[in-house]
Scaffold this motif. Structure first.
Motif, mmCIF file in Angstrom:
data_model
loop_
_atom_site.group_PDB
_atom_site.id
_atom_site.type_symbol
_atom_site.label_atom_id
_atom_site.label_comp_id
_atom_site.label_asym_id
_atom_site.label_seq_id
_atom_site.Cartn_x
_atom_site.Cartn_y
_atom_site.Cartn_z
ATOM 1 N N ASP A 271 -3.690 -0.357 24.200
ATOM 2 C CA ASP A 271 -3.287 0.511 23.106
ATOM 3 C C ASP A 271 -3.619 1.939 23.513
ATOM 4 O O ASP A 271 -4.784 2.303 23.607
ATOM 5 C CB ASP A 271 -4.052 0.067 21.847
ATOM 6 C CG ASP A 271 -3.827 0.978 20.663
ATOM 7 O OD1 ASP A 271 -2.834 1.721 20.645
ATOM 8 O OD2 ASP A 271 -4.671 0.930 19.735
ATOM 9 N N ASP B 22 -3.993 5.546 22.749
ATOM 10 C CA ASP B 22 -4.150 6.414 21.587
ATOM 11 C C ASP B 22 -4.393 7.851 22.011
ATOM 12 O O ASP B 22 -5.466 8.174 22.526
ATOM 13 C CB ASP B 22 -5.331 5.934 20.731
ATOM 14 C CG ASP B 22 -5.061 4.613 20.032
ATOM 15 O OD1 ASP B 22 -3.883 4.309 19.767
ATOM 16 O OD2 ASP B 22 -6.028 3.884 19.745
ATOM 17 N N ASP C 173 -7.432 2.020 24.488
ATOM 18 C CA ASP C 173 -8.116 1.103 23.585
ATOM 19 C C ASP C 173 -7.800 -0.329 23.995
ATOM 20 O O ASP C 173 -6.713 -0.824 23.729
ATOM 21 C CB ASP C 173 -7.658 1.397 22.153
ATOM 22 C CG ASP C 173 -8.317 0.506 21.121
ATOM 23 O OD1 ASP C 173 -9.181 -0.318 21.496
ATOM 24 O OD2 ASP C 173 -7.963 0.628 19.932
HETATM 25 MN MN LIG Z 1 -6.305 1.887 18.804
#
Ligand SMILES: [Mn+2]
Ligand SMILES: [Mn+2]
Length: 347
Positions: free
Chosen positions: A175, A177, A266
């Motif tokens: 992920d 970010d 992440d």
């Molecule tokens: Mn995240």
DNA sequence: GACGGAA
DNA sequence: TTCCGTCAACGCTGT
DNA sequence: ACAGCG
């Protein structure tokens, strides 16, 4: 220039451009009539199940002026693409009864009374505790998509595992970010580095916009992979890339200790009970973003072409999908790689 | 947003 | 019928 | 025990 893998795509869209269904069109017509009348009403889905819907006029996304009715319509029209990504998966609900700027809340426990065909399963919140668990909504049917829209659930947030093998993830994700000052070009750059590593390991992976400001990279897992194994694999990858490019990426968990212009990789979503927005899901972002699968060429050429996440919205997505087909299908058709390959990085 | 009880 | 109050997550990590 | 995190 990166050597091109496989064919230059141009030929046939990777799947059903023809995921168009007369029954869905009829339902959209019924929905339009209800909206015009300003009433609440009942949609009768294929199979005869009736799902009540109401407050269709309520504005959920003020900037583009999209309503709850638009959300119901989106889920109907996108269902053929959306459903494969949520089938058999517990769904975490985040509800926005007053639109994306109103007060929202999470909900795990499914309501007691449900329309027919809305599946529920008892799922433990933690794998190693002896509870009976709570009743979770399980994705996979059109009824569930429409019902969740009626509950003001905007995004589809599935687990990384499916019932009944709920302790084994079949997918992991990185992920990406961006922090407040991170340019999107840097997100693309980090995604490219991760892709290069994954390719060296022979690991299939597919990118998508998150529907907000970042990107997701999903990786299929071999059957029977426990969450822990997937998590460690992602931790290794994320840490390798972040330490090689400390000015662009970090795996630092504490927000205060992250530079304001880097990408937070992440990897900690790959944990039992955690979720990420599904491919083709609407999002509660200001611009009504949709989590949109991309080609790796689009990611690699994104700086040149001006790729921007804001361009993939509830209004724009259908035209794109008609052209490029289901780019997410590769995730289900490609052979998962042996995760142990990544352990040779450990030093 | 759904529900149950009070007004 | 309408109105109103209540309810609707969680586990991991670091300090 | 508690705050921060997604
Ligand atoms: Mn995240
Ligand atoms: Mn994200």
């Amino acid at each position: 220039r990166r050597p091109r893998v496989g064919k230059t795509h141009a030929a046939a869209p990777s799947a059903p451009t023809a995921k168009t269904d007369p029954a869905i069109d009829t339902l959209c017509d019924t929905l339009r009539e209800m909206e015009a009348r300003g009433t609440r009403g009942t949609l009768t889905l294929p199979g005869g199940v009736r799902v009540p819907v109401g407050n269709l006029h309520k504005v959920f996304w003020p900037a583009p002026g999209l309503t709850k009715g638009d959300l119901v319509r989106f889920n109907l029209r996108m269902s053929a693409y959306l459903l494969p990504g949520v089938t058999d998966r517990p769904l975490v609900m985040k509800r926005f009864p007053n639109g994306i700027d109103g007060k929202s809340f999470y909900q795990h426990r499914a309501p007691d009374q449900l329309p027919d065909g809305v599946r529920v399963a008892m799922v433990r919140e933690s794998p190693d505790r002896p509870t009976t668990g709570v009743p979770y909504l399980i994705g996979g049917t059109l009824q569930t998509l429409v019902y969740m829209a009626q509950l003001a659930v905007i995004s589809q947030d599935p687990w990384f595992s499916r019932v009944p093998h709920i302790e084994q993830a079949d997918i992991v994700a990185l992920d990406l970010d961006p922090m407040p000052d991170t340019p999107f070009t840097r997100v693309l750059e980090v995604a490219r580095w991760l892709h290069d590593e994954l390719e060296r390991l022979g690991t299939p992976c597919v990118p998508k916009t998150s529907g907000s400001s970042g990107l997701h990279i999903h990786i299929p897992l071999p059957p029977g992979t426990p969450y822990d194994a997937g998590l460690i694999f992602c931790q290794i990858l994320a840490t390798v890339v972040a330490s090689r490019h400390p000015k662009a990426a970090t795996v630092e968990r504490m927000v205060k200790k992250r530079p304001p212009d880097v990408v937070y990789i992440d990897y900690l979503q790959n944990i039992y009970g955690k979720t990420l927005a599904a491919a083709y899901s609407a999002r509660a972002s200001t611009f009504a973003g949709v989590s949109t699968p991309l080609t790796w060429d689009e990611v690699h050429d994104g700086l040149k072409s001006g790729l921007a996440p804001q361009d993939f919205t509830m209004q724009s997505i259908f035209k794109r999908v008609r052209v490029v087909g289901d780019l997410w299908a590769r995730l289900r058709t490609s052979t998962p790689a042996d995760l142990r390959a990544a352990f040779r990085y450990v030093d």
